[in-house]
Design an enzyme around this catalytic site. Structure first.
Site, PDB file in Angstrom:
ATOM      1  N   LYS A  90       0.811  -1.222   0.000  1.00  0.00           N
ATOM      2  CA  LYS A  90       0.000   0.000   0.000  1.00  0.00           C
ATOM      3  C   LYS A  90       0.842   1.267   0.000  1.00  0.00           C
ATOM      4  O   LYS A  90       0.450   2.294  -0.550  1.00  0.00           O
ATOM      5  CB  LYS A  90      -0.937   0.008   1.204  1.00  0.00           C
ATOM      6  CG  LYS A  90      -2.085  -0.961   1.064  1.00  0.00           C
ATOM      7  CD  LYS A  90      -3.213  -0.629   2.015  1.00  0.00           C
ATOM      8  CE  LYS A  90      -4.417  -1.506   1.741  1.00  0.00           C
ATOM      9  NZ  LYS A  90      -4.194  -2.926   2.103  1.00  0.00           N
ATOM     10  N   GLU A 112      -9.857   7.219   4.371  1.00  0.00           N
ATOM     11  CA  GLU A 112     -10.738   6.337   5.123  1.00  0.00           C
ATOM     12  C   GLU A 112     -10.026   5.004   5.240  1.00  0.00           C
ATOM     13  O   GLU A 112      -9.172   4.668   4.425  1.00  0.00           O
ATOM     14  CB  GLU A 112     -12.090   6.171   4.436  1.00  0.00           C
ATOM     15  CG  GLU A 112     -12.184   5.031   3.435  1.00  0.00           C
ATOM     16  CD  GLU A 112     -11.499   5.322   2.112  1.00  0.00           C
ATOM     17  OE1 GLU A 112     -11.419   6.513   1.754  1.00  0.00           O
ATOM     18  OE2 GLU A 112     -11.044   4.370   1.449  1.00  0.00           O
ATOM     19  N   SER A 378       1.624  -9.813  -1.139  1.00  0.00           N
ATOM     20  CA  SER A 378       1.280  -8.401  -0.928  1.00  0.00           C
ATOM     21  C   SER A 378       1.643  -7.873   0.455  1.00  0.00           C
ATOM     22  O   SER A 378       1.867  -6.682   0.620  1.00  0.00           O
ATOM     23  CB  SER A 378      -0.216  -8.191  -1.185  1.00  0.00           C
ATOM     24  OG  SER A 378      -0.991  -9.065  -0.376  1.00  0.00           O
TER      25      SER A 378
END
Ligand SMILES: *Cc1c(COP(=O)(O)O)cnc(C)c1O
Length: 394
Positions: A90, A112, A378
């Site tokens: 991310k 968010e 990931s």
């Protein structure tokens, strides 16, 4: 621009676009007008690449998993996004977006978060850049995800509870959008996956495309060819998969395997396998495939992994699924858990439960001995230790 890339209006085939309330239009339009110009500037790229290298820790290794390969009688590489700073992919995107926000003259960042992973990545970047950070989070999620809430606070972010509706991710999203409408001049909204109105899906895919850029170079060094037979990645909103596929989209020899979370089973009513049970509709400002009732109410998703617990998929995935360019599979909670334990035992790597869904696909496909497979790992499993413990039996 390739056949499978986004078009001028922000669509992948019929999917994508910017279906937004009029009051949000100026914010999104400012971004749409500027994002490509800014991220293609030499000075932007220099700063982005330097921080990816010195702060995030890129390039991440492409690791030949020998014991795993032996088990499946083929050749499997792992793209180690779990070794990034903050423990997942991310951060590639949050870094890119915060550098863009600064160049747009913004001083305040909002985001968010559901499980808190995107919130932590955003709070991290705001600390690095010395910017004010407000993260909206459903009140229910705040209680479920205490460690990430404390991480965000430690990093200097303010965590604001969303108190309406089911008090989870979609309510936090509504609060963040409301904030952005009220603060259009100084505030930038960082979205954490290839979702939302155009240009977010394309922008996030570009920032995450560093994954496939590196795979190409690394695989060439390892095998003599930059093309694997298979690329495999998990899909929540779909950003790590989009980054993994990006530079291979127009190379049809490379099979693109996306793995969604089946939860307790595709037909159980407790699932997040959007392409299997979803229908066309609009969510978070883009036309895509989502889980909804016949009258258009969003169906609550379920997955063992918080990062895949999302009722839609990014428009690029709706397109890749619909066109057949991508092959969409799903793995249950149990299959993912077992694949996570297996990788821990075979390779000494405890994967995030999201990534374990991608690994579970190794059991769903038939490989040849001379195939080359790249699985994107990931994230790392530290954050999931409690879930591994509760599941037990390993
Ligand atoms: C958030 C997350 C995901 C899912 O997000 P995508 O946008 O689908 O990549 C997958 N793996 C990890 C480790 C995550 O934190």
């Amino acid at each position: 621009m390739g056949k499978h890339q986004i078009d001028q209006e922000g669509f992948y085939g019929e999917f994508g676009g910017a279906y937004i309330p009029e009051m949000l239009y100026p914010n999104v339009e400012e971004l749409r007008e500027n994002y490509l110009k800014i991220i293609q500037e030499e000075s932007f790229q220099a700063e982005f690449q330097r921080l990816l290298h010195t702060y995030v820790g890129r390039p991440t290794p492409l690791y030949l998993a020998t014991r795993l390969s032996k088990k499946y009688n083929t050749t499997i590489y792992l793209k180690r996004e779990d070794l990034n700073h903050t423990g997942a992919h991310k951060v590639n995107n949050t870094l890119g977006q915060i550098l863009l926000a600064r160049r747009l003259g913004k001083t305040r960042i909002i985001a968010e978060t559901g499980a808190g992973q995107h919130g932590v990545a955003t709070a991290t970047m705001c600390a690095l850049m010395g910017m004010q950070c407000v993260v909206y989070m459903g009140e229910v999620d705040i209680h479920r995800q205490k460690p990430n809430v404390e991480r965000m606070k430690l990093l200097g972010a303010e965590v604001r509870p969303a108190l309406s509706g089911s008090r989870t991710l979609k309510d936090a999203t509504n609060e963040a959008i409301r904030d952005w409408i009220n603060n259009p001049v100084d505030t930038y909204y960082i979205i954490g996956s290839v979702v939302g109105p155009h240009p977010y899906p394309d922008m996030v895919a570009r920032f995450q495309s560093v994954i496939s850029e590196e795979i190409k170079k690394q695989l060439k060094t390892e095998t003599g060819s930059e093309n694997p037979d298979y690329l495999i990645a998990c899909v929540g909103g779909g950003s790590n998969a989009a980054g993994t596929f990006y530079h291979y989209l127009d190379n049809e020899d490379v099979k693109l395997i996306a793995v969604e979370a089946a939860g307790l089973g595709v037909d159980s009513g407790k699932t997040a396998a959007t392409t299997q049970v979803g229908t066309r509709g609009i969510i978070h400002g883009s036309k895509t495939i989502l889980m909804q009732t016949r009258d258009g109410q969003i169906v609550e998703p379920h997955s063992i992994s918080a990062g895949l617990d999302y009722p839609g998929i990014g428009p690029i995935h709706a397109y890749l699924f619909d066109s057949g360019r991508g092959l969409y599979h799903s793995a249950t909670d149990e299959q993912a858990y077992l694949a996570g334990v297996q990788l821990s035992r075979l390779e000494g790597i405890i994967p995030a439960l999201e990534s374990s869904h991608a690994l579970a696909a190794l059991d769903l496909l038939k490989f040849r001995a001379d195939d080359v497979i790249v699985v994107t790992l990931s994230g790392r499993g530290d954050k999931d230790l409690q879930t591994y413990i509760e599941r037990g039996g390993y």
